[in-house]
Design a protein around this motif. Sequence first.
Motif, mmCIF file in Angstrom:
data_model
loop_
_atom_site.group_PDB
_atom_site.id
_atom_site.type_symbol
_atom_site.label_atom_id
_atom_site.label_comp_id
_atom_site.label_asym_id
_atom_site.label_seq_id
_atom_site.Cartn_x
_atom_site.Cartn_y
_atom_site.Cartn_z
ATOM 1 N N THR A 122 -2.500 4.891 -4.968
ATOM 2 C CA THR A 122 -3.662 5.374 -4.259
ATOM 3 C C THR A 122 -3.981 6.894 -4.624
ATOM 4 O O THR A 122 -3.204 7.464 -5.275
ATOM 5 N N GLU B 86 0.972 -1.148 0.205
ATOM 6 C CA GLU B 86 0.010 0.039 -0.136
ATOM 7 C C GLU B 86 0.890 1.305 0.095
ATOM 8 O O GLU B 86 1.928 1.097 0.572
ATOM 9 N N SER C 161 0.334 11.411 4.236
ATOM 10 C CA SER C 161 -0.252 12.134 5.177
ATOM 11 C C SER C 161 -0.803 13.651 4.295
ATOM 12 O O SER C 161 -0.392 13.883 3.229
ATOM 13 N N ASN C 162 -1.657 14.190 5.335
ATOM 14 C CA ASN C 162 -2.251 15.398 4.536
ATOM 15 C C ASN C 162 -1.099 16.528 4.455
ATOM 16 O O ASN C 162 -1.312 17.347 3.357
ATOM 17 N N SER D 54 4.807 4.688 3.258
ATOM 18 C CA SER D 54 4.222 5.851 3.876
ATOM 19 C C SER D 54 4.962 7.269 3.635
ATOM 20 O O SER D 54 6.172 7.191 3.786
ATOM 21 N N LYS E 64 -5.819 10.547 -3.664
ATOM 22 C CA LYS E 64 -6.110 11.649 -2.461
ATOM 23 C C LYS E 64 -6.219 12.819 -3.304
ATOM 24 O O LYS E 64 -5.352 13.240 -3.891
ATOM 25 N N SER F 24 0.562 5.134 1.282
ATOM 26 C CA SER F 24 -0.413 6.199 2.144
ATOM 27 C C SER F 24 0.576 7.481 2.319
ATOM 28 O O SER F 24 1.702 7.669 2.132
ATOM 29 N N ASP G 203 5.491 11.116 4.124
ATOM 30 C CA ASP G 203 4.967 12.389 5.118
ATOM 31 C C ASP G 203 5.808 13.545 4.643
ATOM 32 O O ASP G 203 6.840 13.426 3.999
ATOM 33 N N ASP H 166 5.228 -1.518 2.917
ATOM 34 C CA ASP H 166 4.461 -0.600 2.331
ATOM 35 C C ASP H 166 5.200 0.649 2.514
ATOM 36 O O ASP H 166 6.070 0.940 3.255
#
Length: 100
Positions: free
Chosen positions: A58, A2, A6-7, A81, A60, A4, A83, A79
Amino acid sequence: MEISLSNAAIHWFKDEVELKKGDKVRFYVKIYGSSPVQEGFSLAFTVDNEPIDIAVKTEKDGLTFFIEGADLWFFNGHDLSVDYNEQMDELEFNYILPGE
């Protein structure tokens, strides 16, 4: 696997790279550098609106982030991530084994 983000990372991409809705960002392997998952290789990104073989993606805020099948080996089962590190003013890539 995956991906991902962060905002804060999404905000960074919109501000620094000037991404707009519909843009696609490809994470790819660089031959030099170092990472916790592969010695002698690191991760980079490019805006690539013509993917060839998306293996993982992904979406977003109207943006698509993906990894091509040819680069999956780099992650060694981890995965990704992403940030934003405000103190260093740069993106931060974290590699997480599923279940940890």
